[in-house]
Each structure stands twice: as C-alpha cells, then as structure tokens.
Design an enzyme around this catalytic site. Structure first.
Site, PDB file in Angstrom:
ATOM      1  N   HIS A  39      -3.895  -5.222  -0.198  1.00 61.17           N
ATOM      2  CA  HIS A  39      -3.606  -5.741   1.139  1.00 61.17           C
ATOM      3  C   HIS A  39      -3.712  -7.262   1.206  1.00 61.17           C
ATOM      4  O   HIS A  39      -4.813  -7.799   1.376  1.00 61.17           O
ATOM      5  CB  HIS A  39      -4.559  -5.116   2.160  1.00 61.17           C
ATOM      6  CG  HIS A  39      -4.218  -3.714   2.522  1.00 61.17           C
ATOM      7  ND1 HIS A  39      -3.467  -3.391   3.633  1.00 61.17           N
ATOM      8  CD2 HIS A  39      -4.493  -2.538   1.911  1.00 61.17           C
ATOM      9  CE1 HIS A  39      -3.306  -2.075   3.685  1.00 61.17           C
ATOM     10  NE2 HIS A  39      -3.921  -1.544   2.652  1.00 61.17           N
ATOM     11  N   CYS A  53       0.825  -1.210   0.000  1.00 56.11           N
ATOM     12  CA  CYS A  53       0.000   0.000   0.000  1.00 56.11           C
ATOM     13  C   CYS A  53       0.867   1.272   0.000  1.00 56.11           C
ATOM     14  O   CYS A  53       1.515   1.559  -0.992  1.00 56.11           O
ATOM     15  CB  CYS A  53      -0.990  -0.027   1.160  1.00 56.11           C
ATOM     16  SG  CYS A  53      -2.390   1.092   0.930  1.00 56.11           S
ATOM     17  N   GLU A  66      -2.939  -9.188   3.561  1.00 53.94           N
ATOM     18  CA  GLU A  66      -3.346  -9.655   4.899  1.00 53.94           C
ATOM     19  C   GLU A  66      -4.848  -9.552   5.109  1.00 53.94           C
ATOM     20  O   GLU A  66      -5.374 -10.040   6.117  1.00 53.94           O
ATOM     21  CB  GLU A  66      -2.612  -8.845   5.975  1.00 53.94           C
ATOM     22  CG  GLU A  66      -3.226  -7.501   6.327  1.00 53.94           C
ATOM     23  CD  GLU A  66      -3.104  -6.439   5.256  1.00 53.94           C
ATOM     24  OE1 GLU A  66      -3.817  -5.426   5.345  1.00 53.94           O
ATOM     25  OE2 GLU A  66      -2.297  -6.621   4.324  1.00 53.94           O
TER      26      GLU A  66
END
Length: 397
Positions: free
Chosen positions: A355, A270, A357
């Site tokens: 992202h 990011c 995660e």
C-alpha cells in the site's frame, strides 16, 4: 472505562480465549488475523480490505489516542467484524480525539475483546495459519463454549468468498479531496493533469487523496462496471483498488481488466494487483497467515534496494505463472519471497501488492503514484530501475 463484561474468542480448532468485552454486545464470525502496526488502529478498523475478518493487534495497548475525525477514516465506518487487543487504554488523550475506541465500536455494532494473551494467539496463527473464529460479547450465549466453536466452524471461510460486492459502491462518484495537512514536501500541487477512473473494490480513501495530490481528476466506479462503461468516462488511465476476500471469484473485474489492457494505462494496488495478475492469465493462492502491518520489507529486484511498506492481504499472485503470461516481477517480499510487484512487458500496466498510500504506515512507496502519472504520459510501464529513480526524486527534499 467500559463496564466489565465477559467476552470470548472461540477458534475453529476448539481453542477458546476469555477476556473482557468492549464495544458492542454482539457475536461476530470471521477469519482471525493479526496486524503488527504500532499505531493507526482507526485506519485499520475502517479499511474495507478487512471485511470478513476479526483483527488482532500485536501492539499491547490500544485506544490511548482515542478516535479522531473522518480525516483518519479509510471508509465511512468500521469494516472489521471484530477487534482483539491486549489492553484497552483507560483514557483517550489526544487533541484530535472526538470519542473513545469503546464508544466508537459500540456505535457501529462491532464487538471487541481485551485482556487475552495476544502473543499466544498470534503465535498460534503464525504456526497454524489464519483460523475461522467467533468473537462473542453477547452475554446470552458467551458462556456456551461448544456453541461458539460450532458457530466458528459453520462460517464459510475466506477462500472462494466474493466480498467485493459487499463493499463496492452502488453508483459512480467523483472525488476531489487531496492530502491536505498530510501532504508531503514533494507532493504535486496544482491543477489536475489527467483523468483517472478508479475501480472501487473496497478502496481506501487515502489512495484517492494521493491520486488527486499527484495531479489526477478522479472518477470512482463500482466494481461491477464493464470495460465499456469505464471507457465511456474517457479516462487517461485506470486504477484498480484494494479490497477484501479471495480475488478468484471476482470474475467481473477480471473480465473488465482483460478488455482494458492495451487500451488504457492501468495501475493496481493489493487486490487490484491480484486481479490484474488473474486478468493476464496468472494464478493466485492463499497465504498461510498473510501480510498485515506497517513494517513489511520489500526489495526492488532491479536495484536490490529495500523499502518498508504497509500491507494488508491474505492472497498472492504466483510469480511463475505471471512470467509465462507476459508479466515481469519488479518487487518481492523479503520475509517469504512472495511477489510484491510486477509490470507488463509490452503494455502500460503495473501493480504492487503493498500500500503506497500507507494510512497507517511508512511513506517509502508514495513515489508509485508518480510512476502511474508518468506511465499515463509515456504509455510505458515503469521498470524496476525507473521506479527506484522516482523514489530517489521523492527523497530529494
């Protein structure tokens, strides 16, 4: 249900939405943006990348499962400036709930507004772009529309704002928690195989959990850490995190990354993606309304395969300038063709704009943590084809 109090959202163009207040009694300015996720509002509220922003949820009813414990938090407290929803659920029904959304926001001083036409607001933001605004639940000033619009316009805006210095920790620390009950069948289990230093520009806790789960010992350093201070930890690799605001004024992280490229394998997510691009000599630009939600389609440029990703960003790296500085695009966004991932052609460096995660969001991109640990072992950045192979191994359950 909270007591009925008037709330207003005033935008820089003079538009004023009137609804019902919940959360804290306050007046908060920020950039008004929207998130298309269906669930995960607790993770969204606590994501440091939302510092300086007032978040609108497009899903109509929010708060129905309440607020869970800290396992669902991406930082120690809410980071959003304000929260905009269509309907606040009158009940919080979930076995993990410890308090209501209203009580949670009230406890941390964050104002919320419900009962407005969020579809009309989101349509406006898509057409005009993200707008400066003020969310007011302060009954002393909420009736003065002209004053609210003035305050919205007086706010400095997101472009040029260094918000990393607001959310980064003051000191280094060690993180040892893995994904626990949220671990996937193909997650690594066992002792740490490498030592990663994570540059905290406003990182999400689930990134750290994934790094630990992937076999990394993790040391977190503030964004102000120099290359020499990072190298003093003798890491196997370096990770640069997500975070809020405009990447261009964050010169101190760019300087550290410039000195680290070629010395240690580096992975960015990011804001980290943007900062690595800038460190390589590329340029960045502000998106009209950004990408925020758990349903963003990203295409692997080497294989043509598509993954659905979780995203939260308002700036992007210019792909042309990156290609001129030794970068190679690996992923693009299928909605607007913006750059979503790149690798360095000659050095062990790669990054993604999305992202992996999740939290909240799909797990299609978890394999990227495997690519990082593999890059640490081989000293070579993964190609788009190698990234897809890593994803295929993850899916073989």
């Amino acid at each position: 249900m909270p007591e009925l109090r008037i709330a207003k959202l005033a935008l820089e163009d003079g538009t004023v939405f009137t609804g019902t207040a919940f959360g804290a009694e306050a007046a908060a300015v920020g950039e008004v943006v929207f998130n298309t996720s269906l669930v995960g509002y607790q993770e969204i509220l606590t994501d440091p990348s939302y510092k300086g922003q007032i978040v609108t949820m497009t899903y109509p009813q929010i708060g129905n499962y309440g607020i869970a414990n800290s396992a669902d938090e991406e930082s120690a407290q809410p980071q959003v400036e304000g929260f905009i929803i269509k309907e606040l659920s009158p009940i919080a029904s979930n076995f993990r709930s410890v308090e209501t959304l209203d009580a949670y926001l009230k406890r941390y001083g964050v104002p919320g507004i419900a009962g407005i036409d969020t579809r009309a607001l989101v349509r406006k933001l898509r057409i005009q772009g993200a707008l400066k605004g003020i969310l007011c639940t302060d009954q002393a000033v909420v009736k003065d529309d002209a004053e609210l619009v003035r305050r919205a316009n007086a706010w400095g805006g997101m472009a040029g704002a260094d918000l990393v210095k607001v959310v980064t920790p003051k000191e280094a620390y060690v993180w040892a928690e893995d994904k626990g009950e949220w671990a996937q069948p193909t997650d690594h289990m066992g002792k740490a195989q490498c030592h990663v230093v994570a540059i905290d520009c406003g990182l999400k806790r689930n990134i750290l959990r994934n790094l630990v789960q992937s076999g990394c010992k993790v040391t977190i350093v503030p964004a102000s850490a120099t290359a020499a201070e990072i190298l003093a930890h003798d890491p196997s690799g370096v990770f640069v995190s997500n975070g809020p605001g405009d990447p261009e004024p964050v010169h101190y992280v760019q300087k550290a990354l410039q000195a680290l490229i070629g010395k240690k394998p580096i992975f960015g997510i990011c804001l980290g993606h943007q900062l690595l691009g800038l460190a390589m000599g590329a340029s960045t630009y502000k998106l009209k309304f950004g990408h925020r939600g758990g349903n963003q389609p990203v295409q692997n440029m080497g294989t043509g395969k598509v993954e659905i990703t979780s995203q939260n960003h308002g700036f992007a790296v210019d792909a042309t300038s990156l290609g001129e500085r030794g970068g190679e695009a690996t992923h693009i966004n299928l909605n607007d063709r913006t750059l979503e991932g790149f690798r360095h052609k000659t050095e062990p460096v790669f990054a993604v704009q999305y992202h992996p995660e999740a939290s909240p969001g799909p797990h299609d991109a978890t394999y990227l943590f495997d690519c990082f640990t593999q890059m640490i072992k081989t000293g070579k950045s993964p190609t788009a084809e190698e990234m897809f192979a890593a994803q295929a191994r993850r899916n073989a359950v």
